[in-house]
Design an enzyme around this catalytic site. Structure first.
Site: not given
Length: 205
Positions: A90, A183, A185
């Site tokens: 990001c 993202h 994660e």
């Protein structure tokens, strides 16, 4: 395995997404972490730390102030010279573009932060790459941004795009250096493409 997590939050006491990154990484790999704020970095220090991977974090507010851009000089140097696999997420991805002179602006310049790509969204792969091994040509990954890179930096190729954001992933053509606007994660049992991407990233040598 030793991983450097670069915290890109403006306030160095704000850990932002660092804990989420740690938790997600620990689901795919055994790792020790070194966390450094972007203002306290140097390329020499990265070498001395002898890390195996580097991750550049996102940022809760990616309104980059002109008065703070010079503070990223050391991070730019690391992006340009890193010898181990590096992943920018990001805001970290956007900093990768800025390090190489790419343009950064709102997705919708006239509407600014009122135009946002948010939540789990589809991203289309433009070709094969080892970081996407085992995934279909359309990903479902988490988005949370209203700025985007407007062009692909010199020395990089574009690997993915979405309907709203035309540059979703880039890769250095000569190193294992990747940037993703989304993202990886932030995954769950239903939407776990990000988990696969992280696992593939940590298999790079």
């Amino acid at each position: 395995m030793k991983i450097l997590l670069v915290n890109n939050e403006k306030d160095k006491t704000d850990l932002g997404s660092i804990n989420a990154l740690k938790n997600s990484v620990q689901q795919v790999a055994e790792a020790d972490f070194v966390v450094k704020h972007y203002t306290g970095l140097s390329g020499e220090e990265v070498d001395e730390l002898a890390v195996n991977f580097v991750i550049l974090s996102g940022r809760h507010n990616s309104n980059w102030g002109i008065d703070e851009m010079y503070l990223f000089k050391s991070e730019y140097d690391i992006i340009r010279t890193c010898k181990v696999p590096l992943l920018g997420i990001c805001a970290g991805f956007q900093l990768m573009g800025l390090a190489y002179g790419a343009a950064l602006n709102y997705i919708c310049p006239k509407r600014k932060d009122k135009c946002k790509e948010f939540g789990y969204q589809k991203v289309n792969l433009l070709g094969n790459d080892k970081i996407f091994s085992g995934l279909s040509s359309t990903l479902t990954v988490y988005q949370n941004h209203y700025c985007e890179l407007k062009d692909v930096p010199d020395g990089f190729i574009k690997l993915a795009e979405s309907d709203m954001t035309k540059i979703q992933c880039i890769k250095d053509t000569s190193r294992n250096v990747y940037g993703v606007q989304f993202h990886p994660e932030l995954f769950n049992d239903k939407c776990n493409d990000g988990k696969v991407i992280l696992k593939n990233f940590f298999s790079l040598t």
